[in-house]
Write a protein that holds these residues in place. Structure first.
Motif, PDB file in Angstrom:
ATOM      1  N   ILE A  77       0.565  -0.794   0.122  1.00 25.84           N
ATOM      2  CA  ILE A  77       0.190   0.004   0.108  1.00 25.84           C
ATOM      3  C   ILE A  77       0.780   1.277  -0.294  1.00 25.84           C
ATOM      4  N   LEU A  78       0.420   1.665  -0.522  1.00 26.39           N
ATOM      5  CA  LEU A  78       1.370   3.454  -1.378  1.00 26.39           C
ATOM      6  C   LEU A  78       0.106   4.749  -0.383  1.00 26.39           C
ATOM      7  N   ASP A 110      -4.028   2.393  -9.608  1.00 23.17           N
ATOM      8  CA  ASP A 110      -3.827   2.074  -8.477  1.00 23.17           C
ATOM      9  C   ASP A 110      -4.168   2.198  -7.139  1.00 23.17           C
ATOM     10  N   ILE A 111      -4.794   3.007  -7.863  1.00 25.57           N
ATOM     11  CA  ILE A 111      -4.692   4.523  -6.690  1.00 25.57           C
ATOM     12  C   ILE A 111      -7.259   4.233  -6.198  1.00 25.57           C
ATOM     13  N   THR A 112      -6.741   4.278  -4.410  1.00 26.00           N
ATOM     14  CA  THR A 112      -8.138   3.982  -4.586  1.00 26.00           C
ATOM     15  C   THR A 112      -8.839   4.778  -3.571  1.00 26.00           C
ATOM     16  N   VAL A 159      -4.572   7.485  -1.539  1.00 26.24           N
ATOM     17  CA  VAL A 159      -3.959   5.703  -0.929  1.00 26.24           C
ATOM     18  C   VAL A 159      -3.644   4.800  -2.372  1.00 26.24           C
ATOM     19  N   ALA A 160      -2.514   4.368  -2.856  1.00 28.42           N
ATOM     20  CA  ALA A 160      -2.536   2.753  -3.748  1.00 28.42           C
ATOM     21  C   ALA A 160      -2.458   1.835  -3.327  1.00 28.42           C
ATOM     22  N   HIS A 161      -2.971   1.286  -3.610  1.00 25.26           N
ATOM     23  CA  HIS A 161      -2.611  -0.605  -3.685  1.00 25.26           C
ATOM     24  C   HIS A 161      -1.981  -0.920  -5.116  1.00 25.26           C
ATOM     25  N   LEU A 162      -0.400  -1.442  -4.770  1.00 26.25           N
ATOM     26  CA  LEU A 162       0.320  -1.843  -5.373  1.00 26.25           C
ATOM     27  C   LEU A 162       0.511  -3.230  -5.368  1.00 26.25           C
ATOM     28  N   GLY A 163      -0.185  -3.990  -4.705  1.00 23.60           N
ATOM     29  CA  GLY A 163       0.034  -5.508  -4.279  1.00 23.60           C
ATOM     30  C   GLY A 163       1.361  -5.458  -3.371  1.00 23.60           C
TER      31      GLY A 163
END
Length: 130
Positions: A27-28, A72-74, A123-127
């Motif tokens: 998570i970024l 990827d931004i959530t 917030v981004a979820h990148l794996g």
């Protein structure tokens, strides 16, 4: 949990003790991003459209440095100085998120730099990584 600091090349010195992004468990977290140049001066004073574009390009740089894309931004946290700029901000924002939109909220508030019209944190979820 290990974390990785994300600082795109050419990033200027921050206004306070923070980094542009932190990656932890895939998570970024992108810090609140103002329309600033490398010397921490507000750019495009008085132009909400240009400031929004600058902020989103800066966020894009953080996400790409971490290995992701804008898709990827959530979640986005949007802070604007004046509701009068809401339509202009949304017009630019929609161009950066043309498909499925991230969740978000938007509030009006004072910003740390008076000439800034917008600030966005993401917030981004990148794996799984970092």
């Amino acid at each position: 949990m290990p974390k990785t600091v994300v600082i795109p090349p050419g990033t200027g010195k921050p206004l306070a003790p923070y980094v542009p992004g932190t990656l932890a468990d895939g998570i970024l977290y992108v810090s609140g991003t103002l329309p600033l140049d490398a010397e921490a001066n507000v750019v495009h004073v008085g132009d909400a459209t240009a400031q929004t574009r600058h902020v989103l390009e800066t966020i894009k740089g953080v996400v790409e440095t971490a290995g992701g894309t804008m898709d990827d931004i959530t979640f986005n946290h949007i802070f604007l100085k004046d509701w009068a700029d809401y339509a202009a901000i949304n017009a630019v924002y929609a161009g950066y998120f043309p498909g499925e939109k991230p969740a978000r909220y938007c509030i009006q508030c004072g910003l740390v730099k008076p000439e800034a019209l917008i600030e966005i944190a993401s917030v981004a979820h990148l794996g799984k990584s970092g």
